[in-house]
Design a protein around this motif. Sequence first.
Motif, PDB file in Angstrom:
ATOM      1  N   CYS A   1      68.943  18.325  15.677  1.00  0.00           N
ATOM      2  CA  CYS A   1      69.634  17.027  15.750  1.00  0.00           C
ATOM      3  C   CYS A   1      70.815  17.089  16.716  1.00  0.00           C
ATOM      4  O   CYS A   1      71.900  16.542  16.464  1.00  0.00           O
ATOM      5  N   GLY A   2      70.590  17.800  17.827  1.00  0.00           N
ATOM      6  CA  GLY A   2      71.595  17.851  18.880  1.00  0.00           C
ATOM      7  C   GLY A   2      72.619  18.955  18.746  1.00  0.00           C
ATOM      8  O   GLY A   2      73.458  19.127  19.638  1.00  0.00           O
ATOM      9  N   VAL A   3      72.584  19.725  17.671  1.00  0.00           N
ATOM     10  CA  VAL A   3      73.534  20.826  17.521  1.00  0.00           C
ATOM     11  C   VAL A   3      73.137  21.952  18.457  1.00  0.00           C
ATOM     12  O   VAL A   3      71.973  22.362  18.519  1.00  0.00           O
ATOM     13  N   THR A   4      74.102  22.480  19.196  1.00  0.00           N
ATOM     14  CA  THR A   4      73.868  23.622  20.068  1.00  0.00           C
ATOM     15  C   THR A   4      75.145  24.452  20.106  1.00  0.00           C
ATOM     16  O   THR A   4      76.108  24.151  19.409  1.00  0.00           O
ATOM     17  N   THR A   5      75.122  25.502  20.880  1.00  0.00           N
ATOM     18  CA  THR A   5      76.305  26.358  20.964  1.00  0.00           C
ATOM     19  C   THR A   5      77.316  25.777  21.947  1.00  0.00           C
ATOM     20  O   THR A   5      76.980  24.990  22.824  1.00  0.00           O
ATOM     21  N   ASN A   6      78.581  26.180  21.779  1.00  0.00           N
ATOM     22  CA  ASN A   6      79.666  25.850  22.700  1.00  0.00           C
ATOM     23  C   ASN A   6      79.956  24.351  22.775  1.00  0.00           C
ATOM     24  O   ASN A   6      80.518  23.872  23.755  1.00  0.00           O
ATOM     25  N   GLN A   7      79.561  23.621  21.740  1.00  0.00           N
ATOM     26  CA  GLN A   7      79.925  22.217  21.608  1.00  0.00           C
ATOM     27  C   GLN A   7      80.179  21.946  20.136  1.00  0.00           C
ATOM     28  O   GLN A   7      79.710  22.681  19.275  1.00  0.00           O
ATOM     29  N   VAL A   8      80.911  20.873  19.844  1.00  0.00           N
ATOM     30  CA  VAL A   8      81.129  20.536  18.447  1.00  0.00           C
ATOM     31  C   VAL A   8      79.819  20.089  17.806  1.00  0.00           C
ATOM     32  O   VAL A   8      78.861  19.727  18.490  1.00  0.00           O
ATOM     33  N   PHE A   9      79.792  20.113  16.492  1.00  0.00           N
ATOM     34  CA  PHE A   9      78.630  19.712  15.707  1.00  0.00           C
ATOM     35  C   PHE A   9      78.601  18.184  15.678  1.00  0.00           C
ATOM     36  O   PHE A   9      79.447  17.559  15.044  1.00  0.00           O
ATOM     37  N   PRO A  10      77.629  17.533  16.347  1.00  0.00           N
ATOM     38  CA  PRO A  10      77.664  16.068  16.443  1.00  0.00           C
ATOM     39  C   PRO A  10      77.095  15.395  15.190  1.00  0.00           C
ATOM     40  O   PRO A  10      76.191  15.915  14.535  1.00  0.00           O
ATOM     41  N   ALA A  11      77.644  14.251  14.868  1.00  0.00           N
ATOM     42  CA  ALA A  11      77.079  13.372  13.847  1.00  0.00           C
ATOM     43  C   ALA A  11      76.861  12.016  14.502  1.00  0.00           C
ATOM     44  O   ALA A  11      77.721  11.541  15.248  1.00  0.00           O
ATOM     45  N   SER A  12      75.734  11.382  14.230  1.00  0.00           N
ATOM     46  CA  SER A  12      75.394  10.202  15.009  1.00  0.00           C
ATOM     47  C   SER A  12      74.586   9.192  14.208  1.00  0.00           C
ATOM     48  O   SER A  12      73.970   9.514  13.188  1.00  0.00           O
ATOM     49  N   GLU A  13      74.603   7.953  14.696  1.00  0.00           N
ATOM     50  CA  GLU A  13      73.770   6.899  14.107  1.00  0.00           C
ATOM     51  C   GLU A  13      72.291   7.257  14.205  1.00  0.00           C
ATOM     52  O   GLU A  13      71.503   6.900  13.328  1.00  0.00           O
ATOM     53  N   ARG A  14      71.909   7.940  15.257  1.00  0.00           N
ATOM     54  CA  ARG A  14      70.494   8.251  15.443  1.00  0.00           C
ATOM     55  C   ARG A  14      69.960   9.101  14.301  1.00  0.00           C
ATOM     56  O   ARG A  14      68.899   8.817  13.744  1.00  0.00           O
ATOM     57  N   TRP A  15      70.694  10.174  13.955  1.00  0.00           N
ATOM     58  CA  TRP A  15      70.192  11.127  12.974  1.00  0.00           C
ATOM     59  C   TRP A  15      70.828  10.974  11.597  1.00  0.00           C
ATOM     60  O   TRP A  15      70.267  11.426  10.605  1.00  0.00           O
ATOM     61  N   HIS A  16      71.994  10.360  11.515  1.00  0.00           N
ATOM     62  CA  HIS A  16      72.744  10.343  10.255  1.00  0.00           C
ATOM     63  C   HIS A  16      73.273   8.944   9.933  1.00  0.00           C
ATOM     64  O   HIS A  16      74.458   8.780   9.609  1.00  0.00           O
TER      65      HIS A  16
END
Length: 426
Positions: free
Chosen positions: A309-324
């Motif tokens: 759901c878009g989580v990867t390294t070296n970036q913040v953990f995203p939360a979004s309308e698409r997945w959440h």
Amino acid sequence: MTTTPTTTLPHWETTPDDLPGAIREVKQAIRGRIEASGRTVEEVFAVVEARIAERVAEIRGDVERGETVWPVIDYSDIENGTVSPEQLAKLRRRGCLVVRGHFPREQALGWDAGIVDYVERNAFFESYRGPGDDFFGSVGSKPEIYPIYWSPAQMEARQSDRMATVQSLLNAQWKHESDGVTWFDPDRDSLYPDRIRRRPPGADSNGLGTHADPGTLDLWMTQGYQQTFRHLFDGSVEQYDPWDAAHRTSGPQYPGTTMCSAFRTFQGWTALSDMAHDQGVLHTVPIPEAMAYLMLRPLLDDVADDDMCGVTTNQVFPASERWHPLLMEALSGIPDVQAGDSVWWHCDMIHSVAPVTDQQGWGNVMYIPAAPWCERNERYAGSVREAFLSGSSPSDFPEEHYERTWPDRFTVEQLNATGRRGLGLD
């Protein structure tokens, strides 16, 4: 690396070279382990979704009735031990808190003025080189986040008895002992050094998008976090407790510019100015259990096998309308705060900063979390001590080092007993 649902999950204690391959492997293994419990991934996720939906409905009800979503507790009640059971229950249910009068208002305003004097005396603005990271560098005012760590104001607040009193209350909401292990000391903080924010009247700021900070792919891929989230990954999801510190305080994290090396029970900041609730302030999804939703959502069939759901390294953990989308319904801002109030939110919680145009009044804070003494924080304290003594930027932050030559930064002779313990000097 292979596994069966009855054995240890595949794990990578350092960042895998083949991220898509590792994601596919760990997702397959977690799905297999859940299915070995006799439940499908969809059934387990449905349990979490139903629990979250109840919390969302509670929060929306509070909003419709005009009630404050965020718990608010007076510092005097914390100091006197008169916080009610109902207030503590709301703190644990919502995972966030505003402490009214944490510091006297005039003291906080004095700290704010002292920080201005500190940076001006040392010609900070003449030497400022621009944002040192892409994350806070995106907010749009120059500068908004000051890469300053060792001012007298910041250190006085970090080592104060009033700060320690609040941190102890917050830490006490966690289960810090289990299986014969003391995961952290709730009454000793590690004085995690962070920056300050000063947003002037009239400023336009893009804010910060919804995200969480506990980690990235390491949350699924390292053995310690697999233990932390064991009840999510073995089908016993009803037993998951977002307040259980087991295995959170020792294992590795994948490195990156957004990583926090310390374990924080709560993230937090102390207000150095009065701020209205509609002036680009902090918002959270005040549901500690939402982490279960974030962790299980990538296992559903509508997510590609090599995607979290878009989580990867070296970036913040995203939360979004698409997945959440369910979680986003609960996004709630802080109430009005005054200088001297402090604001706290559970380390797993989704949060954001609202954008603002032509801000009314100042928006000034110093970031001070609750980071109790534990194995992980003791390790990081070594680098913090070195940074403190040399006036350097701490190792979790960009290497800017503005304060190395500043003669009036806080010194080791000014540390009190709390400060010395927090830096591991005693």
